[in-house]
Scaffold this motif. Structure first.
Motif, PDB file in Angstrom:
ATOM      1  N   GLY A 193      19.749  37.182  31.182  1.00  0.00           N
ATOM      2  CA  GLY A 193      18.880  36.166  31.757  1.00  0.00           C
ATOM      3  C   GLY A 193      19.010  36.030  33.269  1.00  0.00           C
ATOM      4  O   GLY A 193      18.293  35.251  33.889  1.00  0.00           O
ATOM      5  N   GLY A 194      19.949  36.763  33.867  1.00  0.00           N
ATOM      6  CA  GLY A 194      20.090  36.754  35.320  1.00  0.00           C
ATOM      7  C   GLY A 194      21.098  35.754  35.859  1.00  0.00           C
ATOM      8  O   GLY A 194      21.241  35.607  37.067  1.00  0.00           O
ATOM      9  N   ASP A 195      21.819  35.062  34.978  1.00  0.00           N
ATOM     10  CA  ASP A 195      22.816  34.091  35.425  1.00  0.00           C
ATOM     11  C   ASP A 195      24.212  34.715  35.423  1.00  0.00           C
ATOM     12  O   ASP A 195      24.417  35.803  34.894  1.00  0.00           O
ATOM     13  CB  ASP A 195      22.821  32.861  34.522  1.00  0.00           C
ATOM     14  N   LYS A 196      25.169  33.988  36.002  1.00  0.00           N
ATOM     15  CA  LYS A 196      26.568  34.399  36.028  1.00  0.00           C
ATOM     16  C   LYS A 196      27.336  33.611  34.978  1.00  0.00           C
ATOM     17  O   LYS A 196      26.944  32.512  34.603  1.00  0.00           O
ATOM     18  CB  LYS A 196      27.189  34.105  37.397  1.00  0.00           C
ATOM     19  N   VAL A 197      28.454  34.167  34.526  1.00  0.00           N
ATOM     20  CA  VAL A 197      29.353  33.475  33.610  1.00  0.00           C
ATOM     21  C   VAL A 197      30.716  33.408  34.285  1.00  0.00           C
ATOM     22  O   VAL A 197      31.303  34.442  34.599  1.00  0.00           O
ATOM     23  CB  VAL A 197      29.483  34.216  32.257  1.00  0.00           C
ATOM     24  N   PRO A 256      26.231  45.288  34.686  1.00  0.00           N
ATOM     25  CA  PRO A 256      27.160  44.163  34.615  1.00  0.00           C
ATOM     26  C   PRO A 256      28.439  44.475  35.379  1.00  0.00           C
ATOM     27  O   PRO A 256      28.906  45.618  35.396  1.00  0.00           O
ATOM     28  CB  PRO A 256      27.440  44.004  33.121  1.00  0.00           C
ATOM     29  N   GLY A 257      28.980  43.448  36.022  1.00  0.00           N
ATOM     30  CA  GLY A 257      30.228  43.593  36.758  1.00  0.00           C
ATOM     31  C   GLY A 257      31.145  42.422  36.467  1.00  0.00           C
ATOM     32  O   GLY A 257      30.711  41.381  35.978  1.00  0.00           O
ATOM     33  N   PHE A 258      32.424  42.597  36.764  1.00  0.00           N
ATOM     34  CA  PHE A 258      33.418  41.564  36.525  1.00  0.00           C
ATOM     35  C   PHE A 258      34.300  41.445  37.750  1.00  0.00           C
ATOM     36  O   PHE A 258      34.711  42.458  38.334  1.00  0.00           O
ATOM     37  CB  PHE A 258      34.285  41.911  35.314  1.00  0.00           C
ATOM     38  N   LYS A 259      34.593  40.214  38.152  1.00  0.00           N
ATOM     39  CA  LYS A 259      35.525  39.964  39.247  1.00  0.00           C
ATOM     40  C   LYS A 259      36.621  39.056  38.704  1.00  0.00           C
ATOM     41  O   LYS A 259      36.360  37.942  38.250  1.00  0.00           O
ATOM     42  CB  LYS A 259      34.834  39.305  40.425  1.00  0.00           C
ATOM     43  N   ALA A 260      37.868  39.525  38.758  1.00  0.00           N
ATOM     44  CA  ALA A 260      39.001  38.773  38.226  1.00  0.00           C
ATOM     45  C   ALA A 260      39.316  37.581  39.117  1.00  0.00           C
ATOM     46  O   ALA A 260      39.183  37.650  40.339  1.00  0.00           O
ATOM     47  CB  ALA A 260      40.229  39.680  38.127  1.00  0.00           C
ATOM     48  N   SER A 261      39.769  36.493  38.493  1.00  0.00           N
ATOM     49  CA  SER A 261      40.163  35.308  39.251  1.00  0.00           C
ATOM     50  C   SER A 261      41.539  35.527  39.876  1.00  0.00           C
ATOM     51  O   SER A 261      42.274  36.452  39.497  1.00  0.00           O
ATOM     52  CB  SER A 261      40.218  34.085  38.334  1.00  0.00           C
ATOM     53  N   GLY A 262      41.896  34.668  40.805  1.00  0.00           N
ATOM     54  CA  GLY A 262      43.199  34.759  41.444  1.00  0.00           C
ATOM     55  C   GLY A 262      44.338  34.594  40.451  1.00  0.00           C
ATOM     56  O   GLY A 262      45.356  35.288  40.530  1.00  0.00           O
ATOM     57  N   ARG A 263      44.168  33.669  39.495  1.00  0.00           N
ATOM     58  CA  ARG A 263      45.216  33.464  38.493  1.00  0.00           C
ATOM     59  C   ARG A 263      45.427  34.694  37.619  1.00  0.00           C
ATOM     60  O   ARG A 263      46.559  35.046  37.299  1.00  0.00           O
ATOM     61  CB  ARG A 263      44.894  32.258  37.609  1.00  0.00           C
ATOM     62  N   LEU A 264      44.345  35.350  37.240  1.00  0.00           N
ATOM     63  CA  LEU A 264      44.478  36.567  36.438  1.00  0.00           C
ATOM     64  C   LEU A 264      45.163  37.662  37.245  1.00  0.00           C
ATOM     65  O   LEU A 264      46.046  38.363  36.742  1.00  0.00           O
ATOM     66  CB  LEU A 264      43.102  37.037  35.941  1.00  0.00           C
ATOM     67  N   LYS A 265      44.795  37.794  38.509  1.00  0.00           N
ATOM     68  CA  LYS A 265      45.432  38.801  39.367  1.00  0.00           C
ATOM     69  C   LYS A 265      46.917  38.531  39.505  1.00  0.00           C
ATOM     70  O   LYS A 265      47.731  39.464  39.474  1.00  0.00           O
ATOM     71  CB  LYS A 265      44.767  38.805  40.738  1.00  0.00           C
TER      72      LYS A 265
END
Length: 91
Positions: free
Chosen positions: A38-42, A77-86
């Motif tokens: 649908g074009g949104d981010k999660v 589709p792409g994914f960017k890890a959060s700081g906590r996950l890193k």
């Protein structure tokens, strides 16, 4: 880790059955796919952000025929890890 190994691990850690975990996992991933379509981010706090990324037009040469062609722009589709996950992975 494979899908089935992940399901088994989560089932063991939560006390849920493998079937319940599989249904929940399928629902989560299906919802993420639908939202991206649908074009949104999660964004999942503490985990990361899924989003669609645009790929530019790309030239390539077929090594066999030496013919140059173009790949049309597309969204993937792409994914960017959060700081906590890193941080967790770096420990």
């Amino acid at each position: 880790m494979t899908r089935s190994q992940l399901i088994t691990k989560v089932a063991n850690d939560t006390g849920m059955t493998s079937n319940e975990v599989e249904k929940v996992m399928d629902c989560i991933f299906g919802t993420i796919g639908d939202v991206l379509k649908g074009g949104d981010k999660v964004t999942i706090a503490g985990f990361g952000r899924f989003e669609m990324r645009e790929r530019q037009t790309k030239n390539f040469t077929n090594p066999k025929t030496k013919v140059t062609s173009q790949l049309q722009p597309t969204a993937i589709p792409g994914f960017k890890a959060s700081g906590r996950l890193k941080e967790k992975v770096a420990q």
